[in-house]
Design a protein around this motif. Structure first.
Motif, PDB file in Angstrom:
ATOM      1  N   ASP A   3       0.836  -1.202   0.000  1.00 46.98           N
ATOM      2  CA  ASP A   3       0.000   0.000   0.000  1.00 46.98           C
ATOM      3  C   ASP A   3       0.871   1.253   0.000  1.00 46.98           C
ATOM      4  N   VAL A   4       1.926   1.248   0.804  1.00 41.50           N
ATOM      5  CA  VAL A   4       2.839   2.391   0.883  1.00 41.50           C
ATOM      6  C   VAL A   4       3.556   2.566  -0.457  1.00 41.50           C
ATOM      7  N   ARG A   5       4.033   1.469  -1.013  1.00 44.26           N
ATOM      8  CA  ARG A   5       4.725   1.521  -2.306  1.00 44.26           C
ATOM      9  C   ARG A   5       3.790   2.083  -3.374  1.00 44.26           C
ATOM     10  N   GLU A   6       2.546   1.664  -3.336  1.00 42.63           N
ATOM     11  CA  GLU A   6       1.560   2.153  -4.307  1.00 42.63           C
ATOM     12  C   GLU A   6       1.343   3.662  -4.139  1.00 42.63           C
ATOM     13  N   ARG A   7       1.226   4.118  -2.898  1.00 37.99           N
ATOM     14  CA  ARG A   7       1.059   5.557  -2.631  1.00 37.99           C
ATOM     15  C   ARG A   7       2.251   6.345  -3.166  1.00 37.99           C
ATOM     16  N   ILE A   8       3.459   5.831  -2.926  1.00 40.79           N
ATOM     17  CA  ILE A   8       4.674   6.503  -3.396  1.00 40.79           C
ATOM     18  C   ILE A   8       4.690   6.524  -4.919  1.00 40.79           C
ATOM     19  N   GLU A   9       4.383   5.393  -5.550  1.00 37.84           N
ATOM     20  CA  GLU A   9       4.366   5.327  -7.015  1.00 37.84           C
ATOM     21  C   GLU A   9       3.388   6.339  -7.598  1.00 37.84           C
ATOM     22  N   GLN A  10       2.214   6.477  -6.985  1.00 41.23           N
ATOM     23  CA  GLN A  10       1.218   7.440  -7.465  1.00 41.23           C
ATOM     24  C   GLN A  10       1.736   8.869  -7.346  1.00 41.23           C
ATOM     25  N   LEU A  11       2.354   9.192  -6.213  1.00 42.20           N
ATOM     26  CA  LEU A  11       2.916  10.533  -6.017  1.00 42.20           C
ATOM     27  C   LEU A  11       3.969  10.840  -7.075  1.00 42.20           C
ATOM     28  N   VAL A  12       4.863   9.878  -7.301  1.00 41.37           N
ATOM     29  CA  VAL A  12       5.968  10.081  -8.240  1.00 41.37           C
ATOM     30  C   VAL A  12       5.434  10.175  -9.671  1.00 41.37           C
ATOM     31  N   ASN A  14       2.294  11.026 -10.681  1.00 43.60           N
ATOM     32  CA  ASN A  14       1.289  12.059 -10.935  1.00 43.60           C
ATOM     33  C   ASN A  14       1.775  13.486 -10.740  1.00 43.60           C
ATOM     34  N   ASN A  15       3.037  13.668 -10.377  1.00 47.55           N
ATOM     35  CA  ASN A  15       3.586  15.009 -10.159  1.00 47.55           C
ATOM     36  C   ASN A  15       4.911  15.135 -10.892  1.00 47.55           C
ATOM     37  N   ASP A  16       5.121  16.280 -11.560  1.00 48.98           N
ATOM     38  CA  ASP A  16       6.381  16.495 -12.272  1.00 48.98           C
ATOM     39  C   ASP A  16       7.568  16.545 -11.317  1.00 48.98           C
ATOM     40  N   GLU A  46       8.842  27.166  -8.667  1.00 51.60           N
ATOM     41  CA  GLU A  46       8.077  27.836  -7.606  1.00 51.60           C
ATOM     42  C   GLU A  46       7.690  26.806  -6.542  1.00 51.60           C
ATOM     43  N   PRO A  47       7.711  27.195  -5.263  1.00 53.65           N
ATOM     44  CA  PRO A  47       7.361  26.243  -4.197  1.00 53.65           C
ATOM     45  C   PRO A  47       6.005  25.558  -4.408  1.00 53.65           C
ATOM     46  N   GLN A  48       5.033  26.277  -4.970  1.00 54.10           N
ATOM     47  CA  GLN A  48       3.717  25.667  -5.185  1.00 54.10           C
ATOM     48  C   GLN A  48       3.752  24.598  -6.281  1.00 54.10           C
ATOM     49  N   ASN A  49       4.833  24.561  -7.065  1.00 51.98           N
ATOM     50  CA  ASN A  49       4.975  23.541  -8.110  1.00 51.98           C
ATOM     51  C   ASN A  49       5.761  22.321  -7.637  1.00 51.98           C
ATOM     52  N   ILE A  50       6.135  22.323  -6.360  1.00 48.64           N
ATOM     53  CA  ILE A  50       6.835  21.182  -5.771  1.00 48.64           C
ATOM     54  C   ILE A  50       5.811  20.369  -4.994  1.00 48.64           C
ATOM     55  N   ALA A  51       5.669  19.108  -5.350  1.00 51.21           N
ATOM     56  CA  ALA A  51       4.834  18.211  -4.545  1.00 51.21           C
ATOM     57  C   ALA A  51       5.718  17.751  -3.387  1.00 51.21           C
ATOM     58  N   ALA A  52       5.661  18.498  -2.290  1.00 47.39           N
ATOM     59  CA  ALA A  52       6.497  18.188  -1.129  1.00 47.39           C
ATOM     60  C   ALA A  52       5.755  17.211  -0.233  1.00 47.39           C
ATOM     61  N   LEU A  77      14.587  13.627  -4.314  1.00 44.77           N
ATOM     62  CA  LEU A  77      13.932  14.353  -5.396  1.00 44.77           C
ATOM     63  C   LEU A  77      13.630  13.422  -6.564  1.00 44.77           C
ATOM     64  N   TYR A  78      12.400  13.552  -7.070  1.00 41.95           N
ATOM     65  CA  TYR A  78      11.989  12.861  -8.298  1.00 41.95           C
ATOM     66  C   TYR A  78      11.519  13.915  -9.283  1.00 41.95           C
ATOM     67  N   VAL A  79      11.976  13.815 -10.521  1.00 45.21           N
ATOM     68  CA  VAL A  79      11.534  14.720 -11.584  1.00 45.21           C
ATOM     69  C   VAL A  79      10.954  13.860 -12.705  1.00 45.21           C
ATOM     70  N   ARG A  80       9.664  14.094 -12.981  1.00 46.98           N
ATOM     71  CA  ARG A  80       8.947  13.316 -13.998  1.00 46.98           C
ATOM     72  C   ARG A  80       9.192  11.819 -13.849  1.00 46.98           C
ATOM     73  N   GLY A  81       9.079  11.333 -12.615  1.00 47.43           N
ATOM     74  CA  GLY A  81       9.177   9.909 -12.349  1.00 47.43           C
ATOM     75  C   GLY A  81      10.581   9.370 -12.180  1.00 47.43           C
ATOM     76  N   GLU A  82      11.591  10.196 -12.439  1.00 48.22           N
ATOM     77  CA  GLU A  82      12.979   9.740 -12.340  1.00 48.22           C
ATOM     78  C   GLU A  82      13.578  10.154 -11.002  1.00 48.22           C
ATOM     79  N   PHE A  83      14.181   9.180 -10.312  1.00 46.82           N
ATOM     80  CA  PHE A  83      14.856   9.483  -9.042  1.00 46.82           C
ATOM     81  C   PHE A  83      16.137  10.245  -9.335  1.00 46.82           C
ATOM     82  N   ILE A  84      16.270  11.423  -8.740  1.00 47.53           N
ATOM     83  CA  ILE A  84      17.455  12.262  -8.950  1.00 47.53           C
ATOM     84  C   ILE A  84      18.470  12.030  -7.835  1.00 47.53           C
TER      85      ILE A  84
END
Length: 110
Positions: A3-12, A14-16, A46-52, A77-84
């Motif tokens: 469930d946690v992995r799924e939540r993380i995958e969705q966050l990564v 669904n957000n740039d 911009e801070p509002q564009n960061i899914a923190a 940090l993840y950018v467009r699904g890629e772990f930075i």
């Protein structure tokens, strides 16, 4: 745990720009998380564009993100699904100009 992995995958997915951090973009709760936000701001994000995602609010996410990325520290940090990476890698990439290219969606020059 799935469930946690799924939540993380969705966050990564669904957000740039997703930053798993201690605190939030307006009020970081550790120096490394604060530095990560400052680096993103310096890249024009911009801070509002960061899914923190505040890992202090959610123990499952706090441990789950480490398992998800196979990376032991926060922030991440993840950018467009890629772990930075964490704040040190972000700083190195920022100084070389690579992070700005990744955020703009350009391929770094080889």
């Amino acid at each position: 745990m799935s469930d946690v992995r799924e939540r993380i995958e969705q966050l990564v997915k669904n957000n740039d720009i997703v930053l798993f951090m201690k605190g939030n973009a307006s009020f970081p709760m550790c120096g490394f998380s604060g530095r990560a936000v400052q680096i993103l701001k310096a890249c024009g994000v911009e801070p509002q564009n960061i899914a923190a995602v505040n890992v202090l609010d959610d123990q499952e996410i706090r441990q789950g993100i480490k398992d998800f990325s196979h990376w032991p520290t926060i922030p991440q940090l993840y950018v467009r699904g890629e772990f930075i990476g964490g704040s040190d890698i972000m700083m190195e990439m920022y100084e070389s100009g690579e992070l700005q290219q990744v955020i703009r969606g350009q391929q770094p020059a080889a």
